[in-house]
Design a protein around this motif. Structure first.
Motif, PDB file in Angstrom:
ATOM      1  N   PHE A  81      -8.530  -8.978  -7.763  1.00 15.53           N
ATOM      2  CA  PHE A  81      -7.241  -8.750  -7.106  1.00 15.53           C
ATOM      3  C   PHE A  81      -6.247  -8.076  -8.047  1.00 15.53           C
ATOM      4  CE2 PHE A  81      -2.961 -10.111  -5.732  1.00 15.53           C
ATOM      5  CZ  PHE A  81      -2.967  -9.622  -4.436  1.00 15.53           C
TER       6      PHE A  81
ATOM      7  N   TRP B 217      -4.158  -4.797  -7.279  1.00 15.88           N
ATOM      8  CA  TRP B 217      -2.693  -4.909  -7.247  1.00 15.88           C
ATOM      9  C   TRP B 217      -2.053  -3.864  -8.168  1.00 15.88           C
ATOM     10  CZ3 TRP B 217       0.038  -9.944  -9.401  1.00 15.88           C
ATOM     11  CH2 TRP B 217       1.418  -9.839  -9.216  1.00 15.88           C
TER      12      TRP B 217
ATOM     13  N   GLU C 175       7.379   6.502  -4.269  1.00 15.52           N
ATOM     14  CA  GLU C 175       8.833   6.443  -4.432  1.00 15.52           C
ATOM     15  C   GLU C 175       9.337   7.645  -5.235  1.00 15.52           C
ATOM     16  OE1 GLU C 175      10.637   4.637  -2.685  1.00 15.52           O
ATOM     17  OE2 GLU C 175      12.568   4.464  -3.670  1.00 15.52           O
TER      18      GLU C 175
ATOM     19  N   HIS D 131       6.055   8.301   1.634  1.00 21.61           N
ATOM     20  CA  HIS D 131       5.512   6.937   1.558  1.00 21.61           C
ATOM     21  C   HIS D 131       4.299   6.728   2.461  1.00 21.61           C
ATOM     22  CE1 HIS D 131       9.789   6.695   0.326  1.00 21.61           C
ATOM     23  NE2 HIS D 131       9.308   5.886  -0.591  1.00 21.61           N
ATOM     24  N   PRO D 132       3.210   6.307   1.886  1.00 25.38           N
ATOM     25  CA  PRO D 132       1.999   6.043   2.670  1.00 25.38           C
ATOM     26  C   PRO D 132       1.994   4.598   3.148  1.00 25.38           C
ATOM     27  CG  PRO D 132       1.511   5.660   0.382  1.00 25.38           C
ATOM     28  CD  PRO D 132       2.980   6.014   0.459  1.00 25.38           C
ATOM     29  N   ALA D 133       0.932   4.217   3.833  1.00 23.46           N
ATOM     30  CA  ALA D 133       0.647   2.799   4.056  1.00 23.46           C
ATOM     31  C   ALA D 133      -0.305   2.376   2.934  1.00 23.46           C
ATOM     32  CB  ALA D 133       0.006   2.593   5.417  1.00 23.46           C
ATOM     33  N   ILE D 134       0.043   1.278   2.271  1.00 26.71           N
ATOM     34  CA  ILE D 134      -0.779   0.765   1.168  1.00 26.71           C
ATOM     35  C   ILE D 134      -1.220  -0.644   1.540  1.00 26.71           C
ATOM     36  CG2 ILE D 134      -0.853   0.212  -1.294  1.00 26.71           C
ATOM     37  CD1 ILE D 134       1.623   2.033  -1.655  1.00 26.71           C
ATOM     38  N   LEU D 135      -2.505  -0.802   1.787  1.00 30.13           N
ATOM     39  CA  LEU D 135      -3.031  -2.119   2.182  1.00 30.13           C
ATOM     40  C   LEU D 135      -3.756  -2.739   0.987  1.00 30.13           C
ATOM     41  CD1 LEU D 135      -3.737  -4.319   4.268  1.00 30.13           C
ATOM     42  CD2 LEU D 135      -5.708  -2.912   4.939  1.00 30.13           C
ATOM     43  N   LEU D 136      -3.167  -3.813   0.462  1.00 31.31           N
ATOM     44  CA  LEU D 136      -3.731  -4.500  -0.704  1.00 31.31           C
ATOM     45  C   LEU D 136      -4.467  -5.754  -0.254  1.00 31.31           C
ATOM     46  CD1 LEU D 136      -3.989  -5.291  -3.734  1.00 31.31           C
ATOM     47  CD2 LEU D 136      -1.630  -6.155  -3.604  1.00 31.31           C
ATOM     48  N   GLU D 137      -5.746  -5.830  -0.612  1.00 33.18           N
ATOM     49  CA  GLU D 137      -6.547  -7.022  -0.347  1.00 33.18           C
ATOM     50  C   GLU D 137      -7.298  -7.378  -1.621  1.00 33.18           C
ATOM     51  OE1 GLU D 137      -8.429  -6.733   3.895  1.00 33.18           O
ATOM     52  OE2 GLU D 137      -8.202  -4.708   3.144  1.00 33.18           O
TER      53      GLU D 137
ATOM     54  N   PHE E   6      12.103   1.398   1.015  1.00 30.49           N
ATOM     55  CA  PHE E   6      10.772   1.175   0.446  1.00 30.49           C
ATOM     56  C   PHE E   6      10.825   0.254  -0.764  1.00 30.49           C
ATOM     57  CE2 PHE E   6       7.170   2.378  -2.312  1.00 30.49           C
ATOM     58  CZ  PHE E   6       6.127   2.162  -1.440  1.00 30.49           C
TER      59      PHE E   6
ATOM     60  N   TRP F 123       8.634  -3.016  -1.297  1.00 29.83           N
ATOM     61  CA  TRP F 123       7.702  -3.021  -2.434  1.00 29.83           C
ATOM     62  C   TRP F 123       7.920  -4.267  -3.295  1.00 29.83           C
ATOM     63  CZ3 TRP F 123       8.111   1.256  -6.784  1.00 29.83           C
ATOM     64  CH2 TRP F 123       7.089   1.063  -7.733  1.00 29.83           C
TER      65      TRP F 123
ATOM     66  N   ASP G  64       5.234  -7.277  -3.943  1.00 27.66           N
ATOM     67  CA  ASP G  64       4.855  -7.720  -5.298  1.00 27.66           C
ATOM     68  C   ASP G  64       4.996  -9.237  -5.444  1.00 27.66           C
ATOM     69  OD1 ASP G  64       3.799  -5.653  -6.717  1.00 27.66           O
ATOM     70  OD2 ASP G  64       5.657  -5.079  -7.718  1.00 27.66           O
TER      71      ASP G  64
ATOM     72  N   ALA H 140       2.077 -10.801  -3.733  1.00 25.60           N
ATOM     73  CA  ALA H 140       0.873 -10.631  -4.567  1.00 25.60           C
ATOM     74  C   ALA H 140       0.871 -11.641  -5.716  1.00 25.60           C
ATOM     75  CB  ALA H 140       0.812  -9.199  -5.099  1.00 25.60           C
TER      76      ALA H 140
ATOM     77  N   ALA I  32       0.009 -15.014  -4.347  1.00 27.83           N
ATOM     78  CA  ALA I  32      -1.424 -15.039  -4.015  1.00 27.83           C
ATOM     79  C   ALA I  32      -2.264 -15.274  -5.269  1.00 27.83           C
ATOM     80  CB  ALA I  32      -1.826 -13.721  -3.355  1.00 27.83           C
TER      81      ALA I  32
ATOM     82  N   HIS J 144      -5.851 -15.069  -1.406  1.00 28.29           N
ATOM     83  CA  HIS J 144      -5.352 -13.702  -1.276  1.00 28.29           C
ATOM     84  C   HIS J 144      -5.270 -13.225   0.164  1.00 28.29           C
ATOM     85  CE1 HIS J 144      -7.036 -14.099  -5.383  1.00 28.29           C
ATOM     86  NE2 HIS J 144      -5.972 -13.408  -5.723  1.00 28.29           N
ATOM     87  N   PRO J 145      -4.097 -12.810   0.590  1.00 24.33           N
ATOM     88  CA  PRO J 145      -3.923 -12.295   1.958  1.00 24.33           C
ATOM     89  C   PRO J 145      -4.170 -10.791   1.981  1.00 24.33           C
ATOM     90  CG  PRO J 145      -1.813 -12.279   0.879  1.00 24.33           C
ATOM     91  CD  PRO J 145      -2.813 -12.776  -0.152  1.00 24.33           C
ATOM     92  N   ALA J 146      -3.997 -10.199   3.129  1.00 21.16           N
ATOM     93  CA  ALA J 146      -3.866  -8.747   3.221  1.00 21.16           C
ATOM     94  C   ALA J 146      -2.365  -8.452   3.209  1.00 21.16           C
ATOM     95  CB  ALA J 146      -4.505  -8.230   4.503  1.00 21.16           C
ATOM     96  N   ILE J 147      -1.948  -7.535   2.337  1.00 18.03           N
ATOM     97  CA  ILE J 147      -0.538  -7.164   2.208  1.00 18.03           C
ATOM     98  C   ILE J 147      -0.435  -5.677   2.513  1.00 18.03           C
ATOM     99  CG2 ILE J 147       1.475  -7.096   0.681  1.00 18.03           C
ATOM    100  CD1 ILE J 147       0.002  -9.146  -1.118  1.00 18.03           C
ATOM    101  N   LEU J 148       0.202  -5.361   3.634  1.00 18.42           N
ATOM    102  CA  LEU J 148       0.342  -3.954   4.023  1.00 18.42           C
ATOM    103  C   LEU J 148       1.770  -3.509   3.750  1.00 18.42           C
ATOM    104  CD1 LEU J 148      -0.657  -1.359   5.403  1.00 18.42           C
ATOM    105  CD2 LEU J 148      -0.077  -2.398   7.613  1.00 18.42           C
ATOM    106  N   LEU J 149       1.908  -2.608   2.781  1.00 18.83           N
ATOM    107  CA  LEU J 149       3.224  -2.105   2.385  1.00 18.83           C
ATOM    108  C   LEU J 149       3.451  -0.730   2.990  1.00 18.83           C
ATOM    109  CD1 LEU J 149       5.805  -1.901   0.601  1.00 18.83           C
ATOM    110  CD2 LEU J 149       4.301  -1.218  -1.302  1.00 18.83           C
ATOM    111  N   GLU J 150       4.541  -0.610   3.753  1.00 17.30           N
ATOM    112  CA  GLU J 150       4.939   0.686   4.311  1.00 17.30           C
ATOM    113  C   GLU J 150       6.431   0.856   4.056  1.00 17.30           C
ATOM    114  OE1 GLU J 150       2.775   1.386   8.364  1.00 17.30           O
ATOM    115  OE2 GLU J 150       3.024  -0.759   8.125  1.00 17.30           O
ATOM    116  N   TRP J 151       6.992   1.992   4.461  1.00 19.73           N
ATOM    117  CA  TRP J 151       8.415   2.208   4.253  1.00 19.73           C
ATOM    118  C   TRP J 151       9.196   1.150   5.038  1.00 19.73           C
ATOM    119  CZ3 TRP J 151      13.149   2.715   6.280  1.00 19.73           C
ATOM    120  CH2 TRP J 151      14.145   3.205   5.434  1.00 19.73           C
TER     121      TRP J 151
END
Lengths: 113, 113
Positions: free
Chosen positions: A54, A58, A69, A74-80, B54, B58, B62, B65, B68, B74-81
């Motif tokens: 992780f 991360w 930034e 800005h994209p979609a960022i999926l953290l797993e 953003f 963000w 963090d 995360a 987690a 640990h989850p799924a964390i989807l970061l967008e604007w």
């Protein structure tokens, strides 16, 4: 580093042109690890990056956020766990602009850093 | 802070019990902003958090995360604007464990910090 990765985003307005089919085909050759896919009718560029744990995932997600930034795109960022999925598209035009290919190429370069 | 948010995750094995329907109903009252939903047959808890830009999104991603990693859950964390979508479930049991409700409640407390 590909030629695309050395370029900067240009400001993108709602009347900016989407990439044409011919441009899409040419640009995809420069980012072979990305997949163009339509989601809710919006064409996007997506790539899944895998990591050992992780923390590494991360750290990479943070680098992508920093890049986003810095260019204010800005994209979609999926953290797993062990995985980051990055999706680029241009909200203003509901599709793909040349900027998205530049950002995808620059995302790839973050792996090496 | 809810009672749930003050609890710690316990280690979770593949033979740990999923929450029952009755437990689910009771636990949901403690995390009213979360939505239970099945994705590919796996029950998950999801909440979308919205932000002014953003950077704020963000910073929150963090924090999630960090939480987690501190609990090693640990989850799924989807970061967008301007938006972070957090999804909790327990991979080992392909569904919801009591831990996920604790983590959802603790995620809520990060907003206030």
């Amino acid at each position: 580093m590909t030629q695309l990765a050395q370029q900067q985003c240009e400001a993108c307005r709602a009347d900016a042109p989407k990439v044409s089919d011919a441009e899409l085909a040419e640009l995809m050759t420069q980012i072979p690890d990305w997949t163009p896919q339509a989601r809710d009718g919006v064409l996007q560029l997506e790539r899944e990056f895998t990591f050992k744990n992780f923390k590494q995932a991360w750290a990479f997600a943070d680098k992508v956020a920093e890049l986003a930034e810095s260019e204010f795109h800005h994209p979609a960022i999926l953290l797993e766990w062990g995985k980051v999925t990055v999706t680029w598209w241009t909200h203003a035009i509901n599709g793909l602009h040349r900027n998205d290919f530049i950002m995808a190429a620059r995302t790839d370069t973050l792996l090496a850093n």
